[in-house]
Design a protein around this motif. Sequence first.
Motif, PDB file in Angstrom:
ATOM      1  N   TYR A   1      24.302  49.560  39.750  1.00  0.00           N
ATOM      2  CA  TYR A   1      23.633  48.590  41.083  1.00  0.00           C
ATOM      3  C   TYR A   1      23.410  47.911  40.487  1.00  0.00           C
ATOM      4  CZ  TYR A   1      19.254  50.893  41.037  1.00  0.00           C
ATOM      5  OH  TYR A   1      17.768  51.536  40.539  1.00  0.00           O
ATOM      6  N   VAL A   2      23.048  46.743  41.266  1.00  0.00           N
ATOM      7  CA  VAL A   2      22.584  45.544  41.838  1.00  0.00           C
ATOM      8  C   VAL A   2      22.169  45.608  42.641  1.00  0.00           C
ATOM      9  CG1 VAL A   2      22.367  42.815  40.706  1.00  0.00           C
ATOM     10  CG2 VAL A   2      24.504  44.550  39.353  1.00  0.00           C
ATOM     11  N   VAL A   3      20.733  44.989  42.840  1.00  0.00           N
ATOM     12  CA  VAL A   3      19.995  45.366  44.106  1.00  0.00           C
ATOM     13  C   VAL A   3      19.087  44.036  43.787  1.00  0.00           C
ATOM     14  CG1 VAL A   3      20.204  47.936  44.595  1.00  0.00           C
ATOM     15  CG2 VAL A   3      17.789  46.541  43.474  1.00  0.00           C
ATOM     16  N   ASP A   4      18.901  43.893  45.556  1.00  0.00           N
ATOM     17  CA  ASP A   4      17.445  42.243  45.504  1.00  0.00           C
ATOM     18  C   ASP A   4      16.475  42.718  45.359  1.00  0.00           C
ATOM     19  OD1 ASP A   4      17.539  39.625  47.393  1.00  0.00           O
ATOM     20  OD2 ASP A   4      16.003  41.000  47.416  1.00  0.00           O
ATOM     21  N   PRO A   5      15.432  42.046  44.541  1.00  0.00           N
ATOM     22  CA  PRO A   5      14.148  42.499  44.002  1.00  0.00           C
ATOM     23  C   PRO A   5      13.061  42.905  44.938  1.00  0.00           C
ATOM     24  CG  PRO A   5      14.433  40.842  43.128  1.00  0.00           C
ATOM     25  CD  PRO A   5      15.807  41.090  43.483  1.00  0.00           C
ATOM     26  N   THR A   6      13.319  42.813  46.067  1.00  0.00           N
ATOM     27  CA  THR A   6      12.075  42.542  47.342  1.00  0.00           C
ATOM     28  C   THR A   6      12.691  42.988  48.160  1.00  0.00           C
ATOM     29  OG1 THR A   6      13.315  41.378  48.720  1.00  0.00           O
ATOM     30  CG2 THR A   6      11.701  40.296  46.881  1.00  0.00           C
ATOM     31  N   PRO A   7      11.957  43.913  49.240  1.00  0.00           N
ATOM     32  CA  PRO A   7      12.589  44.980  50.365  1.00  0.00           C
ATOM     33  C   PRO A   7      13.670  44.170  51.344  1.00  0.00           C
ATOM     34  CG  PRO A   7       9.954  45.467  49.512  1.00  0.00           C
ATOM     35  CD  PRO A   7      10.731  44.375  49.036  1.00  0.00           C
ATOM     36  N   PRO A   8      14.365  45.247  52.032  1.00  0.00           N
ATOM     37  CA  PRO A   8      14.470  46.432  51.244  1.00  0.00           C
ATOM     38  C   PRO A   8      15.108  46.723  50.294  1.00  0.00           C
ATOM     39  CG  PRO A   8      15.886  45.458  53.413  1.00  0.00           C
ATOM     40  CD  PRO A   8      15.034  44.637  52.981  1.00  0.00           C
TER      41      PRO A   8
END
Length: 716
Positions: free
Chosen positions: A26-33
């Motif tokens: 996976y690759v996710v945004d580094p900021t919440p959420p």
Amino acid sequence: MLRSAKVELDDLHFRGFIENLPVLFYVVDPTPPYSPLYVSPAFKRFGYPIEMWTSDPDVWLHVMHPEDREWVFNQTNASTRSGEEVDYEWRIVDASGLVHWVRDRGCLIRNEAGEVICREGVMLDITQRKNAVDALERSETSFRQLGEGIFHQVWTAEPSGKLDYVNRRTLDYFMRSMDDMIGDNWQGVIHPDDLDECLRRWAYSIRTGEFYETEFRLRRHDGVYRWFRACANAGHDSKGNIIKWYGTNTDIDDQRESEARLNYYAKHDSLTDLPNRIEFMSHLRAAIDRAANHPSMRFAVLFLDLDRFKVINDSLGHVVGDKLLKSIAERLKNQVRPGDVVARLGGDEFTILLNRTGAVEDVEHVADRLQEALSSPFEIEGNDVVTSASIGIIVSDDIMRQPEDFLRDADAAMYRAKESGKARYEIFSDEMHVRNVGILKLENDLRRAVEAKEFEAYYQPIVRFDTTEITEFEALIRWHHPERGLVTPKDFIGMAEETGLIIPIGNWVIEEACKQLAAWQMRCEAILSISVNLSAKQLLHPSLPRTIEKVTNENRLRPGQLRLEVTESTVMENRERSLSVFNELISQGVLFSSDDFGTGYSSLSYLQTFPFERLKIDRSFVENIEDNDRSKAIVRSIIAFGENLKIGIVAEGIETEGQLEILRSFGCNYGQGYYFSRPAKATEIETYLPEGPLLDGNTVASIDSLMPTIELPLVQ
């Protein structure tokens, strides 16, 4: 930043290699959420569409086990601040409600300038390993317990299946003696709903010698049922013959409760406790399958969006907003049948699946009921919160659609309702524009009808049971449409309310009813009275007291001859203003009756405030009174309630002699319905006046036959 991260991902030389790995990349945004920017195809194993992972910003909140959410987000936040890798284990709840353990390892990715652009990581499904560890721990626990004393219920049985021994723990659980448990006596402690399956499996094992296993509920000595898993092996002699069965019963009640709770959380909204989108779509898919196999099993989808919810949330706060959503959920559930499904999609959006519905008119009736239920104020933390909903409806037909298509079309119809003025519903169809033209025509016809005097008053007698005397009537409006013929109120009153035409129409009914009453009174020595229904807009209109005073004076009506019938929702819409109008009209000698009593939300509390002289039992209770004990109990309670408050009682919708007899036996003295007379023109109703024949011979005979049974005074 999101776009650059996606580009970099697309430029990976090994993208094809990654997408064919069994691991979850996976690759996710580094900021919440921490919204996913990319997930590998391996994520399909959880049963959710791949598109959902990247299109839903809060997807982690939806798929993550509720007990892990706070801990996982805290760990991730700490990792983001420190820049360290994450390496932890947590649980995902898949689309079917099953729980998967994953080991999650991820790190922050920076660009050439040292800026964090995303977080990349991999997950491994470690469910089997976790289960193996848990099984080993359970096994070790069992062995420890065996060393300390047998924890399970232990029993043995003869080859025939009759128990010949149970251990002390079993006897303590049931508080019974050995003789009470051996033989076939054990069958008496199994839950009746589980016994047949238990005996079927037990008979199969006895016949085949195969391992016996089943789950059932056992009644403890205090009457509480708990779930147990029963297992038994057959003991054989040297020739292979069964000589004994050795079995155990293991208490699994806590385990089943935990599993049920986890499965419930995966399928329900945590705030309102309603089914969530996933569960709703599952029910909708099942309804589509049923309709495909049985075209007569139609269904409807209603999409509700609250009007002005953002204003309420912003002005009164999210706490009030959340409580309002919970209260709305309860009202919606109370307006549908047990087999229907009310769900919350998120925010202020709700959906309803009406299973096995009838014609479009039936669905419209439900929508009207929902609108009425939501129209009453919500009392939340000292605030009277008023809201409404725009509703989009789609009714199933011969066209095959996917669940998403139904939701989309209902959503589109809902937006059409909002554009048309909110607090209303629209039904989706390819001919929606034709329908709107029809609505516009109805409005124009209604306006013309007021000017052309196309309305006529019909009357229905109200019978006093103990004397069969008829001195009261209810006035009902009918519309003689030049093209459609006789139109009943349910087909045009809503439009009249919406357009404001209810004021002149309502005033006409009051004037016509009072004029007719005065004409009848000239022919009778007995004092007659007339009842007229009043809408909310009529009640709150400033001209009502003056109109009533003028009409009663012109027709020389005495105090008590005019009675106005209002529903609970009508007076509760604006309590203070309604009470002021009540008092002003009562000072003129007007009486008030609570119409459709028992169907509103405040049947008890509002009677403390509003001086009703009479309660009218709703026909929905009367029609079921002969074969429905709940309806019978409700009617009995309402009558007793009226007697205690010294408020008169009238039952409407009486259609059979059995209903009449039951009502009289309960102490109800007044009633109306088709059993006595249908609503009719004034010339036809005149035969019921005291100087003429009261009723037809059969009806009089049926009432007279009841007279000797009991004599009850009239409740005033």
